[in-house]
Design a protein around this motif. Structure first.
Motif, PDB file in Angstrom:
ATOM      1  N   GLU A 163       0.831  -1.211   0.000  1.00 21.60           N
ATOM      2  CA  GLU A 163       0.000   0.000   0.000  1.00 21.60           C
ATOM      3  C   GLU A 163       0.865   1.261   0.000  1.00 21.60           C
ATOM      4  OE1 GLU A 163      -3.181   0.041  -0.390  1.00 21.60           O
ATOM      5  OE2 GLU A 163      -3.728  -2.065  -0.035  1.00 21.60           O
ATOM      6  N   LYS A 175      -1.217   0.688  14.084  1.00 22.46           N
ATOM      7  CA  LYS A 175      -1.542   1.491  15.274  1.00 22.46           C
ATOM      8  C   LYS A 175      -1.187   0.748  16.552  1.00 22.46           C
ATOM      9  CE  LYS A 175      -5.244   4.152  17.469  1.00 22.46           C
ATOM     10  NZ  LYS A 175      -4.920   3.666  18.822  1.00 22.46           N
ATOM     11  N   GLU A 195     -15.991  -5.699   0.426  1.00 15.12           N
ATOM     12  CA  GLU A 195     -15.942  -5.791   1.887  1.00 15.12           C
ATOM     13  C   GLU A 195     -14.672  -6.495   2.352  1.00 15.12           C
ATOM     14  OE1 GLU A 195     -18.444  -6.777  -0.019  1.00 15.12           O
ATOM     15  OE2 GLU A 195     -19.949  -5.227   0.387  1.00 15.12           O
ATOM     16  N   HIS A 231      -3.947  -1.251   8.925  1.00 11.65           N
ATOM     17  CA  HIS A 231      -3.781  -0.013   9.690  1.00 11.65           C
ATOM     18  C   HIS A 231      -3.960  -0.243  11.190  1.00 11.65           C
ATOM     19  CE1 HIS A 231      -3.257   2.983   6.493  1.00 11.65           C
ATOM     20  NE2 HIS A 231      -4.026   2.196   5.759  1.00 11.65           N
ATOM     21  N   ALA A 232      -4.820  -1.165  11.543  1.00  7.31           N
ATOM     22  CA  ALA A 232      -4.994  -1.475  12.968  1.00  7.31           C
ATOM     23  C   ALA A 232      -3.729  -2.101  13.535  1.00  7.31           C
ATOM     24  CB  ALA A 232      -6.184  -2.421  13.151  1.00  7.31           C
ATOM     25  N   THR A 277     -11.778  -3.957   2.029  1.00  2.00           N
ATOM     26  CA  THR A 277     -11.862  -2.960   3.104  1.00  2.00           C
ATOM     27  C   THR A 277     -11.389  -3.545   4.428  1.00  2.00           C
ATOM     28  OG1 THR A 277     -13.719  -1.858   2.005  1.00  2.00           O
ATOM     29  CG2 THR A 277     -13.428  -1.431   4.357  1.00  2.00           C
ATOM     30  N   ALA A 278     -11.794  -4.772   4.711  1.00  4.64           N
ATOM     31  CA  ALA A 278     -11.404  -5.414   5.969  1.00  4.64           C
ATOM     32  C   ALA A 278      -9.890  -5.599   6.057  1.00  4.64           C
ATOM     33  CB  ALA A 278     -12.109  -6.761   6.101  1.00  4.64           C
ATOM     34  N   GLN A 279      -9.258  -5.958   4.927  1.00  5.97           N
ATOM     35  CA  GLN A 279      -7.809  -6.168   4.946  1.00  5.97           C
ATOM     36  C   GLN A 279      -7.051  -4.854   5.130  1.00  5.97           C
ATOM     37  OE1 GLN A 279      -6.155  -9.044   5.099  1.00  5.97           O
ATOM     38  NE2 GLN A 279      -8.140 -10.067   5.166  1.00  5.97           N
ATOM     39  N   ILE A 280      -7.525  -3.805   4.510  1.00  8.25           N
ATOM     40  CA  ILE A 280      -6.866  -2.500   4.665  1.00  8.25           C
ATOM     41  C   ILE A 280      -7.020  -2.008   6.106  1.00  8.25           C
ATOM     42  CG2 ILE A 280      -6.909  -0.084   3.950  1.00  8.25           C
ATOM     43  CD1 ILE A 280      -7.700  -1.056   1.145  1.00  8.25           C
ATOM     44  N   GLU A 281      -8.212  -2.190   6.669  1.00  8.68           N
ATOM     45  CA  GLU A 281      -8.427  -1.790   8.063  1.00  8.68           C
ATOM     46  C   GLU A 281      -7.550  -2.613   8.998  1.00  8.68           C
ATOM     47  OE1 GLU A 281     -12.607  -2.255   8.625  1.00  8.68           O
ATOM     48  OE2 GLU A 281     -13.119  -0.313   7.693  1.00  8.68           O
ATOM     49  N   LYS A 282      -7.396  -3.888   8.699  1.00  9.29           N
ATOM     50  CA  LYS A 282      -6.553  -4.768   9.515  1.00  9.29           C
ATOM     51  C   LYS A 282      -5.101  -4.314   9.471  1.00  9.29           C
ATOM     52  CE  LYS A 282      -5.463  -9.698  10.029  1.00  9.29           C
ATOM     53  NZ  LYS A 282      -5.787 -11.056   9.521  1.00  9.29           N
TER      54      LYS A 282
END
Length: 712
Positions: free
Chosen positions: A327, A583, A569, A579-580, A572-577
């Motif tokens: 990314e 963090k 979906e 970044h999580a 989106t879930a993989q990108i959020e994972k």
């Protein structure tokens, strides 16, 4: 390939201090597996060896963090890494360990052979010593204040705050990371390999003998050799590793980059009693698959070791890949910016070939490349599903619907030029794919596989057997098809033949697709074989290009979808994972480290007049050549084109840039600076750089301009 009677393929030994991520796969393990599967399909005598590297500082640091022993760490991650590779279809013949007794003995014997032949230099030097732990410290165990940004948690090899590469001697107030005790310097003895003695042979072996190597590999080797090699320590002070097999070597182990590549030899010993055939006979082709950060070890140090020992073949090729970003950002295990293979397997069960496909299609073969989840989705949906899977499914469905589930006849008397042209594509595709694989151009080979499937779709679409079947059904009922009145009852045999021909050729193409795709998509290839009711032996490369793989009248199984859509979906879930995870890692790092102020911006210098600035002649130049300056870790020698001439410039940026990465970059040069000799080289100018928290950045125009353009 005919001159070699056997092949030994190695993939870099991963450190057993964490799981593997997709950057590892794309870098060396997937390319190696593709190459090996192809060789096996050719029925070549090939061994594919790998294993975990279980010594060195990263292992002990991980053990400290987890509060366990180094052995606990390597036991844990050897299994995790091995399971991930197996799940992704990486088909090692052996996945060994450098902690195995066989490896310890092999490495010690190798060292002793060189020692007894007088090939080492014994040297004493002063190194940092922890008086409380009573041990010498590796650079990573030394902590102090960074002289660049003031971070008081900088390591002895790098400041992780500003990114600057350091040596322990540069740290302010260095102390032990193990005991927090102040350090003392203490003499220690080590055994050095005089690499400079092997320079003439290495230049003949690489520079003259292997011009066919990839540009990134050849260029990096040439840069090292042109800069001059120096003696390198082959032992370390440590209590974790392979003990130096000498009576006066208490507390000393073999340098991890001495013992790690010997792991290829010890793994082969564990694999077969005929190991020497693969390591000691000149008709063996040895190929190392690695990432670009390991080039110097596999192309210079290990070949020099093999040459010094005297009984082994040296690598015929080292097709190193560049790095895969995720990314748009570099992979960082410490920041948890990675897509871990074991996570992927859980999130996308039974879709290993999708990841294999995407990583090969975007492989960083010639330059760093970027993996994005959107591209993963697009390639799956528009190429695997819409092209490859669509063709196979259409051929199978139409065969069951129009031919009773059996392979129809070919009817040569009714074939047209289009049929003959598509049959020629069988052999052409085979030739293109094998030529690309044998020259390590795996992206190109995979694109030919997809192109073959695309031509299959075009062939089906052009011949429209479903339309012909509709016309045939009308004629058999004594009716004429309203849209195709040109066909009459006398054409029934012709129409049936045209349906049979189209589907016969499409099914033979499907069988060829299984063979062509098997090195890349092994799970998919075997599913095709299952549908076609053929044994895996059909996947042998001799069968590729044949139009007689399926017998007329042979009953086939019902069709199965090879691939499924990747939904928004899931992306989106993989990108959020991702970044999580970042963090979480950053929060943990912040909680465990004292607050550190940002490095202060340098105060403005005294005011000058316009006439002072006008004295500077600033010109845009293009770097034509870059190489390291011998015996100077921080200096690069640059050849810069400034339009009217080419200038030699010595710049202190070697700790920040690899020479091969900056060729072609545009820079701003102070062109009227008085020449100055540095390390015996006359520097004819100065490159302007910006510094951002210790990171150096070239000052250059936003758009490319003609060399010599003035800056005002």
């Amino acid at each position: 390939m005919a001159k070699f009677n056997r092949y030994l393929i190695t993939a870099a030994l991963p450190y057993a201090n964490g799981p593997v991520h997709i950057g590892h796969l794309a870098g060396c393990y997937l390319p190696a597996d593709i190459y090996v599967r192809y060789l096996r399909a050719k029925k070549a005598d090939v061994k594919f060896v790998c294993g975990t590297d279980e010594h060195g500082v990263p292992i002990t640091i991980k053990a400290m963090k987890e509060g366990v022993s180094p052995q606990d760490v390597v036991d844990k991650y050897h299994k995790i890494i091995g399971d991930s590779f197996a799940a992704m279809g990486i088909s090692f013949d052996i996945f060994a360990r450098t902690s195995d007794p066989v490896h310890h003995k092999t490495s010690q014997d190798f060292f002793l052979k060189m020692y007894n032949d007088g090939l080492f230099e014994e040297k004493e030097s002063e190194q940092y010593f922890d008086p409380e732990k009573e041990m010498f410290l590796a650079d990573r165990y030394i902590v102090g204040t960074c002289p660049n940004c003031g971070n008081d948690k900088a390591y002895g090899d790098q400041c992780e705050r500003c990114g600057r590469t350091l040596s322990p001697d540069e740290l302010i107030n260095p102390h032990s990371a193990l005991s927090n005790a102040p350090l003392v310097k203490k003499k220690t003895k080590h055994w050095y390999m005089p690499l400079q003695n092997y320079e003439p042979w290495l230049k003949e072996y690489i520079i003259d003998g292997h011009k066919e190597w990839k540009n990134n590999v050849y260029g990096q080797c040439k840069s090292w050799l042109d800069s001059g090699l120096q003696s390198r320590a082959m032992t370390r002070d440590s209590n974790w590793g392979i003990k130096v097999p000498l009576p006066d070597a208490e507390g000393k182990v073999l340098y991890v980059w001495f013992d790690a590549p010997i792991g290829y030899i010890s793994a082969t010993k564990q694999l077969t009693e005929n190991w020497a055939d693969y390591w000691c006979k000149d008709d063996t082709k040895l190929v190392h698959f690695i990432g670009k950060d390991n080039i110097v070890f596999h192309c210079i140090i290990f070949p020099a070791m093999l040459k010094a020992h005297g009984d082994f073949v040296v690598p015929d090729n080292v097709p190193a890949n560049e790095f895969l970003n995720i990314e748009g950002e570099k992979v960082s295990t410490s920041r948890n910016w990675a897509v871990w293979v074991n996570d992927y397997i859980q999130d996308f069960p039974d879709q290993q070939d999708v990841l294999r496909y995407v990583l090969c299609a975007t492989a960083p073969e010639t330059k760093d490349n970027d993996f994005t989840w959107k591209d993963f989705q697009d390639r799956n949906n528009s190429e695997l599903v819409a092209v490859f899977g669509n063709f196979v499914n259409r051929a199978m469905v139409l065969m069951h619907k129009l031919c009773g589930g059996k392979v129809p006849a070919l009817h040569p008397e009714f074939m047209n030029d289009g049929d003959k042209d598509i049959l020629k594509e069988f052999g052409l595709a085979k030739e293109k794919i094998e030529n690309s694989i044998e020259t390590y151009r795996f992206r190109e080979a995979l694109s030919e596989v997809i192109e073959f499937a695309r031509k299959g779709n075009q062939y089906l679409q052009k011949n429209e057997p479903w339309i012909l079947a509709s016309v045939l059904e009308k004629l058999k009922a004594g009716e004429q098809h309203p849209k195709y009145p040109q066909y009459e009852e006398k054409d029934i045999a012709f129409l049936q033949a045209r349906i049979d021909i189209c589907l016969h050729i499409s099914l033979q193409m499907t069988a060829n697709l299984a063979i062509f795709s098997h090195p890349f998509l092994p799970f998919t290839a075997k599913r095709i074989c299952h549908m076609l009711k053929v044994v895996d032996r059909m996947l042998e490369w001799d069968n590729a290009g044949s139009d007689k793989l399926l017998s007329v009248g042979y009953t086939l199984r019902p069709p199965e979808l090879l691939f499924k859509q990747v939904e928004n979906e899931q992306v989106t879930a993989q990108i959020e994972k991702l970044h999580a995870g970042l963090k979480q890692a950053m929060d943990a790092a912040a909680a465990n480290a004292p607050a550190v102020e940002e490095a202060p911006v340098a105060p403005p210098k005294p005011e000058i007049q316009y006439d002072d600035f006008a004295k500077l002649d600033l010109r845009v130049g293009t770097i034509l050549q870059a190489e390291k300056v011998a015996k100077a870790d921080k200096l690069l020698k640059l050849l810069v084109d400034i339009g009217t001439e080419q200038r030699t410039v010595v710049s202190g940026i070697a700790m920040h840039f690899n020479p091969e990465d900056i060729v072609g970059k545009q820079v701003t040069l102070v062109a009227n600076l008085a020449p100055r000799k540095m390390r015996g080289i006359e520097s004819q100018g100065m490159i302007l750089m910006a510094e951002d928290n210790g990171k150096l950045i070239f000052v250059n125009p936003a758009e490319a301009v003609k060399p010599g353009s003035g800056v005002s």
